[in-house]
Enzyme design. Structure first.
Site, mmCIF file in Angstrom:
data_model
loop_
_atom_site.group_PDB
_atom_site.id
_atom_site.type_symbol
_atom_site.label_atom_id
_atom_site.label_comp_id
_atom_site.label_asym_id
_atom_site.label_seq_id
_atom_site.Cartn_x
_atom_site.Cartn_y
_atom_site.Cartn_z
ATOM 1 N N LYS A 218 0.983 -0.990 -0.179
ATOM 2 C CA LYS A 218 0.286 -0.156 0.144
ATOM 3 C C LYS A 218 0.988 0.937 0.050
ATOM 4 O O LYS A 218 1.705 1.367 1.273
ATOM 5 C CB LYS A 218 -0.922 -0.442 1.207
ATOM 6 C CG LYS A 218 -2.487 0.215 1.076
ATOM 7 C CD LYS A 218 -2.133 2.108 1.014
ATOM 8 C CE LYS A 218 -1.645 2.826 2.383
ATOM 9 N NZ LYS A 218 -1.385 4.140 2.169
ATOM 10 N N GLU A 293 8.977 1.067 11.546
ATOM 11 C CA GLU A 293 9.998 1.998 11.702
ATOM 12 C C GLU A 293 9.174 3.054 11.729
ATOM 13 O O GLU A 293 8.076 3.242 10.859
ATOM 14 C CB GLU A 293 10.358 1.998 10.379
ATOM 15 C CG GLU A 293 11.522 2.705 10.620
ATOM 16 C CD GLU A 293 12.052 4.006 9.807
ATOM 17 O OE1 GLU A 293 11.249 4.937 11.163
ATOM 18 O OE2 GLU A 293 11.851 4.027 8.712
ATOM 19 N N CYS A 327 12.124 11.711 9.361
ATOM 20 C CA CYS A 327 11.905 10.269 10.347
ATOM 21 C C CYS A 327 12.502 10.585 11.518
ATOM 22 O O CYS A 327 13.084 10.774 12.834
ATOM 23 C CB CYS A 327 11.490 9.162 10.577
ATOM 24 S SG CYS A 327 12.652 8.252 8.934
ATOM 25 N N GLU A 424 6.253 15.852 17.058
ATOM 26 C CA GLU A 424 7.144 15.800 15.924
ATOM 27 C C GLU A 424 6.872 16.656 14.682
ATOM 28 O O GLU A 424 5.771 16.006 14.244
ATOM 29 C CB GLU A 424 7.160 13.832 15.504
ATOM 30 C CG GLU A 424 7.881 13.704 13.827
ATOM 31 C CD GLU A 424 7.634 12.666 13.949
ATOM 32 O OE1 GLU A 424 9.002 11.706 13.147
ATOM 33 O OE2 GLU A 424 7.211 11.795 13.424
#
Length: 528
Positions: A218, A293, A327, A424
């Site tokens: 996906k 992750e 990230c 974040e």
């Protein structure tokens, strides 16, 4: 995805170069201001679902627009996978695994086909990099020099592993022999993000294909184009139909359908921690293994002995690389109090020199943010930073009136309790904090739910070792940032994830061990 902490030269650009505004693919391509190489790249994409070796429409005809972040205009309408489409893809992958040649061919043959895919990607490098920049907004120069070469390298690394996955013969007590096989898991559901589309695709495909698995991937609705083109190249390379199925669509529909599908044997996800928790819950219903992750709020500790210009540049690259949409971004810059004021001054100067503009201009260092949603999220955090008492030293505003361009932003006097120091942001917002002692900075750096990466800038071996040992993160960079190698494990501590990408470590997540016991016959009587 490799930062050498060098200063790319270039002048600031505050004007964008709009591409087009048509929703229809051919109408888009007829626009006079669309360069011929961009037209050619877009025409190379089949904007459909890849299922069982065929590019097909969604069963219900659903589509979604993928946008040009330079303008907010539509690039192409892409088939949008629904639950029934995901089911079709899983069934195709199951058929290819249970009855097809892929898991049954030799590792050498699988490796040869993975090498062929990497070769084809290399042949089409400029085309794929162009698609990456069109869809994501990253500078073409970065896509050409980093994303594509590293993705290709990653596939070649695992192509080399394909014939080296084997079991063991194990000594046992008694009159018994035991050995193990390492076998593929089966049908793998993989969900990848929009920040490094082609690189994350390669990270996921490499170990899964080498291990003999079949895949339903996906891809992010913001950036489906390069992944679909790679799917076509995989077929051209000779990877059998059904081995790689690609289903663009939303996370809430296609992603959820894949994560909860009873026909999937493993889920691998890269994305936010919030969504990772949902994926785990969905996969848990079927008791399938999950690797994640996830997010990060990585500390970058600058020691008092640091070469200041080099440290400023490395901290800048650690945060602003890929428009801050990374990230592993060094989003908490801890600077020793003795050099803090001078560091801030130079960090502001570096940010003010950053070339922001059209990703197809070779001098551009920072392109637009990927989407309106991400753009607005970043602006909201810049506002929070000011409201909570941080000092906005530079930037913080939109550039132009079209597309999703932001000024590089630098905050000083940031404290640990502020939103910009805890959350974040995933954008070009540098938060600079002050520290006094090694014990203090270690405690503060580790006071986060995340643990993906961390960094140290110093020439003192003792400080480098002490901080590297003390920082709770899966990857520690010393005097560098965003250096990756296909053979070196990568993954997070705490809420930054489960499992590892890269190296032999990743193969363990895509194979399973079967143990076989066999009694030995009585020794032959050689005197008969």
């Amino acid at each position: 995805m490799r930062s050498t902490c060098q200063h790319p030269k270039g002048q600031s650009l505050h004007n964008t170069n709009p591409l087009h505004s048509a929703a229809n693919a051919e109408a888009v391509l007829q626009k006079a201001d669309l360069h011929e190489d961009l037209k050619k790249a877009l025409r190379s994409v089949k904007p459909k679902l890849l299922i069982d070796g065929e590019f097909v429409d969604a069963a219900g005809g659903e589509t979604f627009p993928t946008e040009d972040p330079r303008t907010g205009d539509v690039l192409l309408d892409v088939a949008e996978a629904q639950e029934k489409d995901v089911d079709r893809a899983v069934q195709a992958a199951r058929k290819a695994f249970d009855h097809g040649p892929w898991p049954r061919m030799s590792g050498r043959e699988r490796g040869r086909l993975i090498y062929k895919l990497a070769d084809l990607m290399e042949e089409h490098l400029l085309e794929l990099a162009t698609l990456e920049s069109l869809d994501n907004g990253k500078p073409l120069s970065v896509a050409k020099s980093s994303d594509l070469p590293e993705g290709i390298e990653h596939l070649r690394y695992y192509a080399g592993w394909a014939d080296k996955i084997h079991g063991l013969t194990i000594p046992t007590a008694g009159n018994m022999q035991a050995h193990t096989y390492r076998e593929p898991l089966g049908v793998i559901g993989q969900i990848i993000p929009w920040n490094f589309p082609i690189l994350m695709q390669a990270w996921k495909l490499g170990p899964a294909l080498a291990g003999g698995n079949t895949i339903v991937m996906k891809v992010a609705e913001q950036t489906p184009l390069s992944a679909l083109r790679v799917g076509e190249l995989a077929l051209e390379a000779g990877i059998p139909p059904g081995v790689l199925n690609i289903v663009p669509g939303s996370g809430s529909v296609a992603g959820a359908a894949l994560a909860s599908h009873k026909g999937v044997d493993k889920i691998a996800f890269t994305g936010s921690t919030e969504v990772g928790k949902i994926i785990m819950k969905q996969a848990a219903e079927n008791v399938v293994p999950v690797t994640l992750e996830l997010g990060g709020k990585s500390p970058f500790v600058v020691c008092p002995d640091a070469d200041l210009d080099a440290a400023v540049e490395c901290a800048h690259q650690a945060l602003f690389f890929n428009m801050g949409q990374c990230c592993t971004a060094g989003s908490r810059t801890f600077v020793h109090e003795s050099i803090y004021d001078e560091f801030v001054k130079r960090a502001v100067k570096r940010a003010s020199e950053k070339a922001v503009g059209d990703p197809f201009d070779e001098s551009t260092e920072q392109g637009p943010q990927v989407s309106k949603e991400q753009f607005e999220k970043i602006l909201s955090y810049i506002e929070k930073g000011q409201q909570e008492g941080a000092t906005l030293e530079y930037g913080g505003k939109r550039i132009g009136d079209k597309g999703y361009y932001l000024e590089p932003t630098v905050f000083s006097n940031v404290t640990d309790d502020m939103s910009i120091a805890k959350d974040e942001i995933f954008g070009p917002v540098q938060s600079i904090l002050k520290w006094s002692s090694i014990g203090e900075v270690l405690e503060r750096a580790n006071a986060t739910e995340y643990g993906l990466a961390a960094g140290v800038f110093t020439s003192n071996l003792n400080w480098a070792t002490t901080l590297s040992r003390g920082l709770k993160a899966g990857t520690i960079w010393v005097n560098t940032w965003n250096t990756f190698d296909a053979g070196v494990p990568f993954g997070g501590y705490k809420m930054s994830g489960i499992g590892r990408e890269h190296g032999e470590a990743a193969l363990s997540h895509y194979t399973q061990t079967k143990s076989v016991y066999q009694p030995l016959e009585e020794p032959l009587n050689w005197n008969m």
